[in-house]
Design a protein around this motif. Structure first.
Motif, short mmCIF file in Angstrom:
data_model
loop_
_atom_site.label_atom_id
_atom_site.label_comp_id
_atom_site.label_asym_id
_atom_site.label_seq_id
_atom_site.Cartn_x
_atom_site.Cartn_y
_atom_site.Cartn_z
N GLY A 138 16.60 -45.96 -23.68
CA GLY A 138 17.31 -46.29 -24.84
C GLY A 138 18.26 -45.03 -25.01
N GLU A 139 19.54 -45.24 -25.69
CA GLU A 139 20.40 -44.39 -26.09
C GLU A 139 21.08 -45.05 -27.32
OE1 GLU A 139 24.44 -42.18 -23.96
OE2 GLU A 139 22.81 -43.04 -22.57
N GLY A 140 21.08 -43.98 -28.19
CA GLY A 140 22.05 -44.27 -29.40
C GLY A 140 21.37 -45.69 -29.99
N VAL A 141 21.94 -46.60 -30.58
CA VAL A 141 21.66 -47.78 -31.25
C VAL A 141 21.21 -48.95 -29.76
CG1 VAL A 141 23.06 -47.50 -32.77
CG2 VAL A 141 23.97 -49.02 -31.26
N TRP A 142 21.29 -48.52 -28.65
CA TRP A 142 21.19 -49.41 -27.57
C TRP A 142 19.75 -49.10 -26.95
CZ3 TRP A 142 24.50 -53.26 -26.59
CH2 TRP A 142 25.90 -53.21 -27.20
N LEU A 143 19.24 -50.37 -26.65
CA LEU A 143 17.83 -50.51 -25.76
C LEU A 143 18.20 -51.22 -24.51
CD1 LEU A 143 15.20 -51.43 -28.45
CD2 LEU A 143 15.27 -49.16 -27.42
N THR A 144 17.58 -50.74 -23.27
CA THR A 144 17.48 -51.39 -22.08
C THR A 144 16.26 -51.85 -21.51
OG1 THR A 144 19.55 -49.95 -21.55
CG2 THR A 144 18.53 -51.17 -19.76
N ASP A 145 16.15 -53.19 -21.04
CA ASP A 145 14.86 -53.63 -20.63
C ASP A 145 14.55 -53.32 -19.28
OD1 ASP A 145 15.94 -55.73 -19.33
OD2 ASP A 145 15.67 -57.22 -20.90
N VAL A 146 13.73 -53.96 -18.58
CA VAL A 146 13.29 -53.55 -17.22
C VAL A 146 14.17 -54.49 -16.39
CG1 VAL A 146 10.81 -52.67 -17.70
CG2 VAL A 146 11.27 -55.05 -17.31
N ARG A 168 20.86 -54.85 -21.74
CA ARG A 168 21.00 -53.83 -22.86
C ARG A 168 21.23 -54.69 -24.20
NH1 ARG A 168 26.24 -50.62 -22.67
NH2 ARG A 168 25.20 -49.28 -23.99
N TYR A 169 20.49 -54.29 -25.29
CA TYR A 169 20.59 -54.92 -26.68
C TYR A 169 20.94 -53.73 -27.73
CZ TYR A 169 17.19 -57.60 -24.13
OH TYR A 169 16.69 -58.67 -23.22
N ILE A 170 21.65 -54.43 -28.85
CA ILE A 170 21.52 -53.31 -29.88
C ILE A 170 20.25 -53.48 -30.77
CG2 ILE A 170 22.71 -53.24 -32.15
CD1 ILE A 170 25.38 -53.43 -31.05
N ASP A 171 19.72 -52.42 -31.10
CA ASP A 171 18.39 -52.37 -31.72
C ASP A 171 18.86 -52.43 -33.22
OD1 ASP A 171 16.11 -51.89 -33.06
OD2 ASP A 171 15.83 -49.84 -32.04
N ALA A 172 18.95 -53.39 -33.83
CA ALA A 172 19.71 -53.77 -35.32
C ALA A 172 18.47 -53.58 -36.12
CB ALA A 172 20.16 -55.21 -35.23
N LEU A 173 17.21 -53.30 -35.76
CA LEU A 173 16.16 -53.15 -36.88
C LEU A 173 15.68 -51.57 -36.71
CD1 LEU A 173 15.06 -54.66 -39.30
CD2 LEU A 173 13.18 -54.66 -38.06
N SER A 174 16.51 -50.76 -36.02
CA SER A 174 15.94 -49.46 -35.76
C SER A 174 14.38 -49.25 -35.18
CB SER A 174 15.97 -48.38 -37.03
OG SER A 174 17.29 -48.25 -37.48
N SER A 175 14.36 -50.31 -34.42
CA SER A 175 12.99 -50.54 -33.74
C SER A 175 11.79 -51.26 -34.72
CB SER A 175 12.28 -49.60 -33.09
OG SER A 175 13.12 -49.40 -31.79
N LEU A 176 11.40 -50.43 -35.57
CA LEU A 176 10.51 -50.85 -36.85
C LEU A 176 10.92 -50.15 -38.00
CD1 LEU A 176 7.27 -51.78 -35.65
CD2 LEU A 176 8.69 -53.29 -36.60
N SER A 181 22.94 -60.38 -27.58
CA SER A 181 22.26 -59.00 -27.21
C SER A 181 22.19 -58.01 -28.43
CB SER A 181 23.39 -58.26 -26.31
OG SER A 181 23.45 -58.93 -25.16
N VAL A 182 21.52 -58.61 -29.40
CA VAL A 182 21.18 -57.96 -30.61
C VAL A 182 19.77 -58.39 -30.97
CG1 VAL A 182 21.50 -57.94 -33.15
CG2 VAL A 182 23.45 -57.81 -31.61
N ILE A 183 18.67 -57.17 -31.13
CA ILE A 183 17.49 -57.61 -31.57
C ILE A 183 17.26 -57.09 -32.98
CG2 ILE A 183 15.18 -56.53 -31.32
CD1 ILE A 183 15.61 -56.52 -28.22
N THR A 184 16.48 -58.03 -33.49
CA THR A 184 16.09 -57.73 -34.94
C THR A 184 14.63 -58.63 -35.25
OG1 THR A 184 16.90 -57.39 -37.16
CG2 THR A 184 17.22 -59.56 -36.22
N PRO A 208 20.01 -48.09 -36.43
CA PRO A 208 19.88 -46.62 -36.95
C PRO A 208 21.00 -46.08 -37.49
CG PRO A 208 19.27 -47.38 -34.64
CD PRO A 208 20.05 -48.49 -35.27
N LEU A 209 20.90 -45.06 -38.27
CA LEU A 209 21.80 -44.53 -39.13
C LEU A 209 22.99 -43.76 -38.21
CD1 LEU A 209 19.77 -42.30 -41.60
CD2 LEU A 209 20.44 -44.63 -41.73
N VAL A 210 22.83 -43.71 -36.94
CA VAL A 210 24.11 -43.31 -36.08
C VAL A 210 25.34 -44.50 -35.62
CG1 VAL A 210 22.76 -41.49 -35.17
CG2 VAL A 210 22.55 -43.51 -33.93
N VAL A 211 24.77 -45.61 -36.19
CA VAL A 211 25.67 -46.71 -35.65
C VAL A 211 26.86 -46.60 -36.15
CG1 VAL A 211 25.23 -47.99 -37.82
CG2 VAL A 211 25.62 -49.22 -35.75
#
Length: 457
Positions: free
Chosen positions: A45-53, A57-65, A418-421, A433-436
């Motif tokens: 992951g980097e910033g608000v983005w997560l990458t799977d195997v 890439r997805y925007i992490d729209a819930l700051s993971s949890l 490509s948005v996860i929530t 994330p607050l850095v969005v």
């Protein structure tokens, strides 16, 4: 194996082995096997983005949890952990021992918290923080010579954790089933029958007088505390009216009941303030935190206590040792990461960014979906938002639970946008994330709108 973009892409055979081992050995929180047949396996992951195997890439729209406030891939936090581990990774924090980062973090957290809050007790999670808050409230009233004050008032739709006591405090029935019997010292604040009030209801229809009615029903001499999330997060992001918490503070004072503010989700900038009740000028007696204190990079939580409670714990009679303990309380490495994380939040003005990006998120959702016939009750406070998916907005008719509308919309957001929530029934919840930045917020809004229109028309 090849590296692409931010993540490590695996071949399909390697992914299949991972899925097999996951299904065979790893039991997940809130586990239900049919929902886990094809898990998304994250690699980086980097910033608000997560990458799977698979390299997607997805925007992490819930700051993971709700917790990765400063975003993913922050080398500053990895370096803070490594530096502390090289010095000493762990030391005993029980009475008679301490460590430098924990002392510095306690001072820092007390300085950021509400005025007049002094004592900090470190935990490992939000569940532990709320458990500790309830136990501390009981302990305090025993010290005050009022041992009958043992019950806690908790609210509908609230989520407070996964221990037995915090599950009982949680006002979501799904968390009770098959775990009973639950502790019977939790009083539920429900709508009183035939009682009028002049409250402005919260987003979920709750009023402050529900809590007062619960206290009076139990008897104030039996109630130790009221526990309340400033925003009911995991229950669907339900925001309060502006008069709710001032009234709740007055009710607690009048009945001599402690107010616990569960800010496991809202603490450290999520609502556009360091702590949410600042918005209404309210100070709790006990503050519960976790999640964003380390941005999830290592587990940690805490309770922060008012001066009177702190002073009582400093002046214990010989037979009243505070026998509440966790092995990892005041963990030096976790404390070092938390200190660096809080510096990042201050230095990068992420509380202010969260406020600005939250306003953009709320305005975007209202503009895109405010008139949609199947969307109701768009709510937002700081950088946390939710909306309700309904069969008929005009008539207030909900979908049947079996329709699975929330899951279908969230799945479209993930697969096509490509948005996860997460979703709670037919409630879609968002807290990036607050850095969005503004472009990423607009991407999230676009994914929500496209998913709602594709699913519901």
């Amino acid at each position: 194996m090849s590296t692409t973009g931010m993540g490590t892409r695996l071949d399909e055979a390697a992914i299949a082995r991972l899925v097999e081992d996951d299904l065979g050995h790893l039991l997940h929180p809130q586990y239900y096997a049919p929902d886990h047949a094809d898990p998304v396996i994250f690699a980086s992951g980097e910033g608000v983005w997560l990458t799977d195997v698979r390299g997607r890439r997805y925007i992490d729209a819930l700051s993971s949890l709700w917790n990765v406030a400063v975003g993913h891939g922050r080398t500053e936090l990895a370096e803070a952990a490594a530096e502390q581990m090289r010095r000493v990774a762990f030391t005993n924090g029980y009475t008679g021992f301490s460590n430098v980062p924990a002392i510095e973090l306690a001072r820092t957290v007390a300085g950021l918290a509400y005025e007049g809050m002094e004592g900090v007790y470190f935990t490992n999670s939000g569940s532990e923080s709320n458990e500790a808050a309830f136990k501390t409230a009981r302990f305090y009233w025993n010290l005050m010579g009022r041992p009958g004050k043992v019950q806690v008032v908790a609210r509908e739709r609230a989520y407070h954790g996964g221990t037995l006591a915090t599950s009982a405090m949680t006002g979501i029935p799904a968390f009770w089933k098959y775990f009973g019997p639950l502790p019977d010292d939790v009083i539920r604040a429900t709508r009183p029958e035939n009682q009028e009030c002049d409250c402005r209801p919260n987003a979920d229809g709750e009023c402050a007088h529900w809590v007062e009615a619960a206290i009076e029903r139990a008897g104030p001499d039996t109630v130790a505390c009221v526990i309340a999330e400033p925003v009911k997060g995991a229950g669907g992001v339900w925001t309060p009216s502006d008069d709710y918490f001032p009234r709740l503070r007055e009710i607690c004072d009048r009945h001599e009941v402690l107010l616990i503010s569960d800010e496991v989700i809202t603490g450290f900038g999520r609502t556009g303030h360091w702590f949410a009740l600042e918005r209404w000028g309210v100070v709790p007696d006990i503050l519960s935190v976790a999640k964003a204190i380390t941005s999830g990079y290592v587990p940690m939580g805490a309770i922060v206590l008012s001066a009177p409670i702190t002073e009582a714990l400093h002046d214990l009679p010989p037979d009243a040792r505070f026998m509440h303990a966790y092995t990892n309380s005041a963990h030096p490495t976790a404390a070092a990461v938390a200190l660096r994380n809080l510096r990042l939040i201050r230095e990068e003005r992420l509380v202010e960014n969260g406020r600005a990006m939250g306003e953009r998120l709320g305005e975007g959702l209202r503009s895109a979906l405010g008139e949609h016939p199947h969307v109701a009750n768009i709510r937002q406070l700081g950088l946390i938002a939710g909306l309700s998916l309904v069969r008929d907005r005009a008539g207030g008719e909900r979908f049947e639970a079996s329709a699975g509308v929330g899951g279908r919309v969230a799945r479209h957001m993930r697969e096509e946008g490509s948005v996860i929530t997460r979703f709670v029934g037919d409630e879609i919840v968002l807290a990036p994330p607050l850095v969005v930045d503004s472009g990423e917020v607009d991407h999230v809004v676009g994914a929500v709108e496209a998913a709602v229109r594709a699913t519901l028309g």
